[in-house]
Scaffold this motif. Structure first.
Motif, PDB file in Angstrom:
ATOM      1  N   GLN A  61      -2.076 -21.121  41.417  1.00  0.00           N
ATOM      2  CA  GLN A  61      -0.753 -20.513  41.269  1.00  0.00           C
ATOM      3  C   GLN A  61      -0.851 -19.052  40.876  1.00  0.00           C
ATOM      4  O   GLN A  61      -0.084 -18.217  41.360  1.00  0.00           O
ATOM      5  N   ALA A  62      -1.794 -18.712  39.992  1.00  0.00           N
ATOM      6  CA  ALA A  62      -1.969 -17.320  39.584  1.00  0.00           C
ATOM      7  C   ALA A  62      -2.417 -16.467  40.766  1.00  0.00           C
ATOM      8  O   ALA A  62      -1.918 -15.346  40.954  1.00  0.00           O
ATOM      9  N   LEU A  63      -3.336 -16.984  41.573  1.00  0.00           N
ATOM     10  CA  LEU A  63      -3.787 -16.238  42.751  1.00  0.00           C
ATOM     11  C   LEU A  63      -2.649 -16.067  43.760  1.00  0.00           C
ATOM     12  O   LEU A  63      -2.481 -14.986  44.344  1.00  0.00           O
ATOM     13  N   GLN A  64      -1.853 -17.118  43.957  1.00  0.00           N
ATOM     14  CA  GLN A  64      -0.737 -17.019  44.894  1.00  0.00           C
ATOM     15  C   GLN A  64       0.308 -16.029  44.406  1.00  0.00           C
ATOM     16  O   GLN A  64       0.857 -15.258  45.206  1.00  0.00           O
ATOM     17  N   ALA A  65       0.590 -16.025  43.107  1.00  0.00           N
ATOM     18  CA  ALA A  65       1.557 -15.083  42.554  1.00  0.00           C
ATOM     19  C   ALA A  65       1.066 -13.652  42.706  1.00  0.00           C
ATOM     20  O   ALA A  65       1.847 -12.752  43.063  1.00  0.00           O
ATOM     21  N   ALA A  66      -0.219 -13.420  42.455  1.00  0.00           N
ATOM     22  CA  ALA A  66      -0.774 -12.075  42.610  1.00  0.00           C
ATOM     23  C   ALA A  66      -0.715 -11.629  44.068  1.00  0.00           C
ATOM     24  O   ALA A  66      -0.411 -10.467  44.365  1.00  0.00           O
ATOM     25  N   TYR A  67      -0.974 -12.550  44.975  1.00  0.00           N
ATOM     26  CA  TYR A  67      -0.911 -12.223  46.393  1.00  0.00           C
ATOM     27  C   TYR A  67       0.518 -11.873  46.807  1.00  0.00           C
ATOM     28  O   TYR A  67       0.745 -10.901  47.519  1.00  0.00           O
ATOM     29  N   ARG A  68       1.485 -12.677  46.349  1.00  0.00           N
ATOM     30  CA  ARG A  68       2.885 -12.397  46.697  1.00  0.00           C
ATOM     31  C   ARG A  68       3.337 -11.053  46.146  1.00  0.00           C
ATOM     32  O   ARG A  68       4.063 -10.310  46.800  1.00  0.00           O
ATOM     33  N   ARG A  87     -13.229 -14.462  51.087  1.00  0.00           N
ATOM     34  CA  ARG A  87     -14.053 -15.650  50.888  1.00  0.00           C
ATOM     35  C   ARG A  87     -14.546 -15.772  49.453  1.00  0.00           C
ATOM     36  O   ARG A  87     -14.770 -16.861  48.960  1.00  0.00           O
ATOM     37  N   ASN A  88     -14.727 -14.644  48.766  1.00  0.00           N
ATOM     38  CA  ASN A  88     -15.275 -14.647  47.415  1.00  0.00           C
ATOM     39  C   ASN A  88     -14.222 -14.775  46.331  1.00  0.00           C
ATOM     40  O   ASN A  88     -14.552 -14.716  45.152  1.00  0.00           O
ATOM     41  N   LEU A  89     -12.954 -14.960  46.684  1.00  0.00           N
ATOM     42  CA  LEU A  89     -11.907 -15.086  45.676  1.00  0.00           C
ATOM     43  C   LEU A  89     -12.166 -16.268  44.771  1.00  0.00           C
ATOM     44  O   LEU A  89     -12.348 -17.395  45.219  1.00  0.00           O
ATOM     45  N   GLY A  90     -12.212 -16.028  43.468  1.00  0.00           N
ATOM     46  CA  GLY A  90     -12.360 -17.088  42.487  1.00  0.00           C
ATOM     47  C   GLY A  90     -13.760 -17.630  42.312  1.00  0.00           C
ATOM     48  O   GLY A  90     -13.961 -18.568  41.573  1.00  0.00           O
ATOM     49  N   ILE A  91     -14.762 -17.045  42.973  1.00  0.00           N
ATOM     50  CA  ILE A  91     -16.135 -17.527  42.852  1.00  0.00           C
ATOM     51  C   ILE A  91     -16.797 -16.826  41.682  1.00  0.00           C
ATOM     52  O   ILE A  91     -16.665 -15.617  41.505  1.00  0.00           O
ATOM     53  N   LEU A  92     -17.531 -17.591  40.885  1.00  0.00           N
ATOM     54  CA  LEU A  92     -18.244 -17.018  39.750  1.00  0.00           C
ATOM     55  C   LEU A  92     -19.284 -16.019  40.237  1.00  0.00           C
ATOM     56  O   LEU A  92     -19.970 -16.253  41.211  1.00  0.00           O
ATOM     57  N   GLY A  93     -19.385 -14.919  39.548  1.00  0.00           N
ATOM     58  CA  GLY A  93     -20.330 -13.878  39.925  1.00  0.00           C
ATOM     59  C   GLY A  93     -19.772 -12.913  40.955  1.00  0.00           C
ATOM     60  O   GLY A  93     -20.413 -11.926  41.300  1.00  0.00           O
ATOM     61  N   LYS A  94     -18.602 -13.176  41.464  1.00  0.00           N
ATOM     62  CA  LYS A  94     -17.970 -12.309  42.471  1.00  0.00           C
ATOM     63  C   LYS A  94     -16.638 -11.786  41.954  1.00  0.00           C
ATOM     64  O   LYS A  94     -15.700 -11.567  42.708  1.00  0.00           O
ATOM     65  N   GLU A  95     -16.566 -11.558  40.649  1.00  0.00           N
ATOM     66  CA  GLU A  95     -15.319 -11.121  40.040  1.00  0.00           C
ATOM     67  C   GLU A  95     -14.873  -9.754  40.564  1.00  0.00           C
ATOM     68  O   GLU A  95     -13.683  -9.470  40.671  1.00  0.00           O
ATOM     69  N   GLU A  96     -15.847  -8.904  40.920  1.00  0.00           N
ATOM     70  CA  GLU A  96     -15.468  -7.571  41.410  1.00  0.00           C
ATOM     71  C   GLU A  96     -14.725  -7.654  42.737  1.00  0.00           C
ATOM     72  O   GLU A  96     -13.800  -6.884  42.990  1.00  0.00           O
ATOM     73  N   ASP A  97     -15.091  -8.613  43.586  1.00  0.00           N
ATOM     74  CA  ASP A  97     -14.363  -8.796  44.835  1.00  0.00           C
ATOM     75  C   ASP A  97     -12.950  -9.314  44.559  1.00  0.00           C
ATOM     76  O   ASP A  97     -11.998  -8.882  45.209  1.00  0.00           O
ATOM     77  N   ARG A  99     -11.196  -8.750  41.871  1.00  0.00           N
ATOM     78  CA  ARG A  99     -10.428  -7.617  41.333  1.00  0.00           C
ATOM     79  C   ARG A  99     -10.006  -6.673  42.451  1.00  0.00           C
ATOM     80  O   ARG A  99      -8.893  -6.141  42.440  1.00  0.00           O
ATOM     81  N   ALA A 100     -10.893  -6.442  43.427  1.00  0.00           N
ATOM     82  CA  ALA A 100     -10.576  -5.524  44.521  1.00  0.00           C
ATOM     83  C   ALA A 100      -9.420  -6.077  45.371  1.00  0.00           C
ATOM     84  O   ALA A 100      -8.530  -5.345  45.774  1.00  0.00           O
ATOM     85  N   VAL A 101      -9.440  -7.391  45.614  1.00  0.00           N
ATOM     86  CA  VAL A 101      -8.401  -7.993  46.436  1.00  0.00           C
ATOM     87  C   VAL A 101      -7.085  -8.077  45.686  1.00  0.00           C
ATOM     88  O   VAL A 101      -6.027  -7.769  46.200  1.00  0.00           O
ATOM     89  N   LEU A 102      -7.153  -8.538  44.418  1.00  0.00           N
ATOM     90  CA  LEU A 102      -5.941  -8.753  43.647  1.00  0.00           C
ATOM     91  C   LEU A 102      -5.413  -7.481  43.000  1.00  0.00           C
ATOM     92  O   LEU A 102      -4.267  -7.453  42.529  1.00  0.00           O
ATOM     93  N   GLY A 103      -6.234  -6.459  42.938  1.00  0.00           N
ATOM     94  CA  GLY A 103      -5.782  -5.183  42.360  1.00  0.00           C
ATOM     95  C   GLY A 103      -5.704  -5.193  40.846  1.00  0.00           C
ATOM     96  O   GLY A 103      -5.110  -4.317  40.250  1.00  0.00           O
ATOM     97  N   SER A 104      -6.312  -6.195  40.191  1.00  0.00           N
ATOM     98  CA  SER A 104      -6.291  -6.220  38.722  1.00  0.00           C
ATOM     99  C   SER A 104      -7.514  -5.495  38.186  1.00  0.00           C
ATOM    100  O   SER A 104      -8.465  -5.230  38.885  1.00  0.00           O
ATOM    101  N   LYS A 105      -7.451  -5.169  36.890  1.00  0.00           N
ATOM    102  CA  LYS A 105      -8.535  -4.389  36.305  1.00  0.00           C
ATOM    103  C   LYS A 105      -9.428  -5.201  35.457  1.00  0.00           C
ATOM    104  O   LYS A 105      -9.402  -6.142  34.960  1.00  0.00           O
TER     105      LYS A 105
END
Length: 105
Positions: A61-68, A87-97, A99-105
Motif C-alpha cells: 500500500q505504501a508503494l502504491q500510494a507513493a506511485y500514485r 524490478r529492484n523495488l523493495g528488495i533488500l540491498g537495493k534501497e537506492e533504486d 529511492r530513485a523510483v519513489l523519489g524519497s530521501k
C-alpha cells in the motif's frame, strides 16, 4: 488452512514457521518459568506474518500510494525509471533504486 494441511494435502505453507515457534518454546521455557518465551517473539511474529501478510500488505500500500502521488505530480513523465529500478523495488540491498523510483530521501 486451520487443519494444518495445505490445499493439496501436504503441510500448510506456514508449517515450517510453526515448527520454529514450537522448537523455541521447548528450548526456552519450562513448567516453572515461562519467561524464556519472550525470546520466541520474533519467530511468532514471522508465523503470524505468514498467516496474515499484514506487513507485506502495508508495504504494498505504501508503494502504491507513493506511485500514485508521483504519477499525479507528473514526475515519471520527465524522468521515467529504468526497468532494472522497477524490478529492484523493495528488495533488500537495493534501497537506492527504490529511492530513485519513489523519489524519497
Amino acid at each position: 488452512m486451520s487443519s494444518g494441511y495445505g490445499m493439496n494435502g501436504g503441510p500448510s505453507r506456514c508449517f515450517p514457521f510453526w515448527q520454529e515457534v514450537l522448537a523455541c518454546y521447548v528450548v526456552n521455557s519450562n513448567e516453572e518459568d515461562a519467561s524464556g518465551r519472550k525470546k520466541c517473539s520474533p519467530m511468532l511474529e514471522d508465523y503470524y506474518e505468514c498467516l496474515h501478510h499484514k506487513k507485506e500488505a502495508a508495504r504494498v500500500q505504501a508503494l502504491q500510494a507513493a506511485y500514485r502521488k508521483a504519477e499525479a505530480e507528473g514526475g515519471y513523465k520527465a524522468n521515467p525509471p529504468t526497468a532494472g529500478q522497477i524490478r529492484n523495488l523493495g528488495i533488500l540491498g537495493k534501497e537506492e533504486d527504490s529511492r530513485a523510483v519513489l523519489g524519497s530521501k
